[in-house]
Design an enzyme around this catalytic site. Structure first.
Site, short mmCIF file in Angstrom:
data_model
loop_
_atom_site.label_atom_id
_atom_site.label_comp_id
_atom_site.label_asym_id
_atom_site.label_seq_id
_atom_site.Cartn_x
_atom_site.Cartn_y
_atom_site.Cartn_z
N CYS A 158 -7.73 -21.71 4.86
CA CYS A 158 -8.21 -22.05 3.47
C CYS A 158 -8.47 -21.01 2.49
CB CYS A 158 -9.51 -22.92 3.55
SG CYS A 158 -10.94 -22.04 4.36
N TYR B 205 0.94 -1.00 0.05
CA TYR B 205 0.15 0.10 0.07
C TYR B 205 1.06 1.21 0.11
CZ TYR B 205 -3.68 -3.31 1.03
OH TYR B 205 -4.37 -4.39 1.14
FE1 SF4 Z 1 -10.81 -20.69 6.12
FE2 SF4 Z 1 -12.36 -19.59 7.88
FE3 SF4 Z 1 -10.02 -19.45 8.13
FE4 SF4 Z 1 -10.94 -17.97 6.55
S1 SF4 Z 1 -11.32 -17.79 8.69
S2 SF4 Z 1 -8.97 -19.30 6.34
S3 SF4 Z 1 -12.63 -19.32 5.58
S4 SF4 Z 1 -11.05 -21.41 8.06
#
Ligand code: SF4
Ligand code: NAP
Length: 686
Positions: free
Chosen positions: A350, A179
């Site tokens: 994930c 940024y």
């Molecule tokens: Fe996956 Fe939820 Fe962690 Fe995001 S907050 S990485 S969607 S487990």
């Protein structure tokens, strides 16, 4: 659902003494060392932002967090990130959020992050120290002149003052990630020859001036956090010496806390994906901590209390920032305090429902917790009319439904034909780099027991069994069956379904074709090309695989280091019928890293293939119309899924209604995110 915050005698506090130690900042005090890190939820831009953000944060306050940093708010239009901007007119609605947090727990602090996206703002009016296009966007930013720089400084200061008026306890200024402030720091993006560029003294002048002016405007009793790019992962990025000089300068002009950040958006090293070892970067913070006196925050892949405690105990940092883990489980801190770690819904890194949603312009949520950022529209309210509910299938959809419905007070019986719960999670957990799925299974096991779900393993529910059970509701979550393309030779002994490979029932040969390059095809390629332990479990392997030198910290941590990836000991072709290179449908924030890993392992990726037949010679194909034979030993089928709904149809024939969930309802583009989300919504209203 959050409950009241921690109290001094909670048993877990003794187990995590560093995590639960208050931190005295002189003019104020943090009640513990856990910060909810900044992350856009998308709520910031909604017309009803205030009540929704308030509900989102209050749930985390009730779950015990010590301090919250909001998603980034731009100080002006040119620095804007979507509609997230601080205007005078916004003070009142920000006040609703800060009041809600302070009313929930006066000891919890909330700081507004000021994010000027600079060249990453994406608009035609984007500004930067020099007119250099970022690698990931097509727009060349406008070079700031002296008046423009003065305007930016004034706007940063104004945003901080407005935040103070809105009841925030402080601000965090982001000086990292690519940024605006970060682009001033790095020679590649700051090619100015005036006092705002040149040597490092000149390049850090603007970020330091931002902090100096904000402190002068807000007075001494206001938290001022600055995010330094502690290891920016850029070829030719900041040296360790420069990071130290910047941090000391920031400290000297009045910052309260320094938060260490790793990577720019355009860097080609994963820093938060699930293939990154837990707490991989905290040692970088630890090295910096020796050179500054004010407290330091560290972050990235700190997803369980013991990980956080270990980081603090070895002196890497004074505070830990958890962003995604706070989405996954708002009660993370409370559960740690009460020794209920087994109940923590662990972030599996994930990115599928949080960061990927952000980049797609959707409201963020969480794969394992669909209530995240949906606190007002997805509520698990205790039922006043308990039902007897049968759930068939203990995969992600069945498990999520069963636990939420039982948690609301229904009497749930969960039938599973296999000998363990988990369904597709039991395949996912075997993929190198996806070990975190073990945590999700542990969470569900705990929830099944805690909510008194009657679990009937090794029990294939049949229509007569369900009919005899006198259930009020039947939920079919029987999942999916792998699709078997009907080409000649599909039953040849060379052909095997991916699940047989992942479960170890079959071992692939030395030459392998993978038919289908979706998420499962990529995962299977990862699995069969893995040599030795997964880099996600070992920081040294991770550093080697991605070309990072944590110890000597060359510029950016990566300059001059060649990633060392072992070539697979088998030759693999990853194939799809669609034209173009495979991998386009993978997750926006993680797909590139999966693909790069496989490319470095020598996996061939072909699009535009037409499967003709399989025989003793191998897999016969047309590639762009040209006949080819891949003389492979094994053809692994990863060609998507079909719904498994035999039981549902049998029940329907007998006039018994049932609810279809997850893959059994619709297998196309099914993933755990959709399965759990669907399950949660049904369980909330049944
Ligand atoms: Fe996956 Fe939820 Fe962690 Fe995001 S907050 S990485 S969607 S487990
Ligand atoms: P998918 O993503 O739908 O991919 C199926 C693949 O098979 C595609 O490459 C498709 O490409 C091919 N295919 C489809 N029909 C075929 C046919 N009749 N003959 C030959 N090839 C065919 O399915 P998946 O890989 O099984 O994944 C299922 C779901 O889980 C997806 O939503 C996926 O995103 C998700 N998942 C995600 C991850 C992750 O890391 N995020 C990991 C695993 C799974 P062509 O049609 O071009 O050949």
């Amino acid at each position: 659902m959050g409950t009241k915050s921690t109290h001094a005698t909670a048993p877990g506090e003794a187990r995590y003494p560093h995590l639960f130690a208050p931190l005295d900042l002189g003019f104020t005090r943090l009640k513990n060392r856990v910060i909810m890190g900044s992350m856009h939820s998308g709520l910031e831009a909604l017309p009803d932002m205030a009540p929704r953000l308030a509900a989102y944060f209050v749930e985390r306050v009730n779950g015990g967090v010590g301090m919250i940093i909001t998603g980034g708010i731009a100080p002006n239009k040119e620095g804007g990130h979507g509609a997230y901007m601080m205007h005078e007119a916004d003070v009142a609605r920000h006040r609703i959020v800060t009041d809600a947090v302070h009313n929930a727990d006066p000891d919890v602090k909330i700081c507004m992050q000021i994010l000027h996206a600079g060249s990453l703002a994406g608009g035609a009016d984007a500004v930067a120290p020099s007119p250099i296009r970022p690698r990931i966007l097509p727009i060349v930013p406008i070079e700031l002149d002296e008046a423009g720089i003065e305007k930016q400084l004034a706007d940063f200061t104004r945003a901080a003052v407005l935040a103070q008026q809105a009841g925030y306890d402080g601000v965090e200024v982001i000086g990292s990630a690519g940024y605006l402030l970060a682009t001033f720091l790095v020679a590649r993006t700051n090619q100015r020859t005036d006092r705002w560029g040149g040597d490092f003294e000149g390049r850090m002048r603007f970020p330091v001036e931002v902090v100096r002016r904000i402190r002068a405007a807000v007075g001494p009793d206001f938290i001022l956090i600055f995010r330094v790019p502690a290891m920016d992962m850029l070829e030719g990025g900041l040296s360790q010496d420069e990071v130290i000089r910047l941090s000391q300068a920031i400290e000297s002009v009045g910052a309260t806390i320094i938060s260490t950040h790793f990577s720019w958006h355009e860097a080609q090293v994963p820093t938060i994906a699930t293939m990154v070892p837990r707490a991989a970067f905290t040692g970088v913070t630890g090295q910096l901590r020796r050179h500054v006196k004010i407290p330091l925050i560290t972050s990235n892949r700190i997803n369980m209390p013991q990980v956080a405690e270990d980081v603090l105990a070895r002196g890497d940092a004074d505070l830990v920032s958890l962003a995604r883990p706070m989405l996954a489980d708002p009660d993370f801190v409370l559960k740690a305090a009460q020794s209920r770690e087994a109940e923590i819904n662990t972030c599996i890194a994930c990115n599928q429902a949080c960061l990927d949603h952000g980049f797609e312009g959707k409201l963020a949520s969480c794969l394992v917790n669909p209530r995240a950022a949906h606190e007002l529209d997805l509520r698990y309210i205790p039922t006043t009319a308990a039902k007897r509910i049968a759930v068939v299938g203990a995969g992600p959809a069945g498990l999520a439904f069963a636990c939420i419905a039982a948690g609301r007070g229904h009497h749930v019986t969960l039938f599973e034909a296999g000998s363990e719960i988990g369904g597709q999670f039991n395949l996912a957990k075997r993929i190198p780099g996806k070990e975190e799925f073990h945590e999700t299974l542990r969470y569900f096991k705990t929830q099944v027991a805690r909510t008194s779900v009657e679990l009937r393993l090794s029990t294939r529910a049949s229509a007569p069994l369900l009919a005899a059970g006198d259930f009020d509701e039947i939920v079919i979550a029987t999942g999916v069956e792998p699709r078997k393309p009907q080409i000649p030779g599909i039953n040849h002994p060379k052909v095997v379904i991916y699940s047989d490979i992942l479960l170890g029932r079959r071992t692939p040969g030395r030459k392998v074709a993978i038919m289908g390059a979706g998420g499962v095809g990529f995962d299977t390629a990862q699995f069969i090309t893995q040599r030795g332990p997964s880099a996600s479990t070992d920081i040294h392997l991770f550093a080697r695989e991605w070309g990072i030198d944590f110890k000597h910290h060359p510029r950016g941590g990566v300059t001059g280091i060649v990633p060392q990836v072992d070539h697979a000991d088998r030759e693999v072709w990853l194939l799809q019928r669609k034209p173009g290179s495979p991998g386009k449908a993978l997750g926006r924030t993680t797909g590139w890293a999966h693909k790069l890993t496989l490319q470095r392992r020598g996996v061939h990726m072909w699009g535009g293939v037409d499967y003709r037949h399989v025989d003793d010679q191998g897999l016969h194909l047309l590639v762009d119309g040209e006949a080819r034979v891949l003389d492979v030993d094994t053809v692994i089928v990863c060609a998507g899924q079909e719904p498994e709904r035999t039981l549902h149809d049998e029940l329907a024939q007998q006039g018994i209604a049932s609810h279809l969930l997850g893959g059994a309802r619709d297998a196309a583009k099914l993933d755990a995110k959709r399965a759990i989300n669907e399950a949660a919504h049904l369980a909330a209203i049944i």
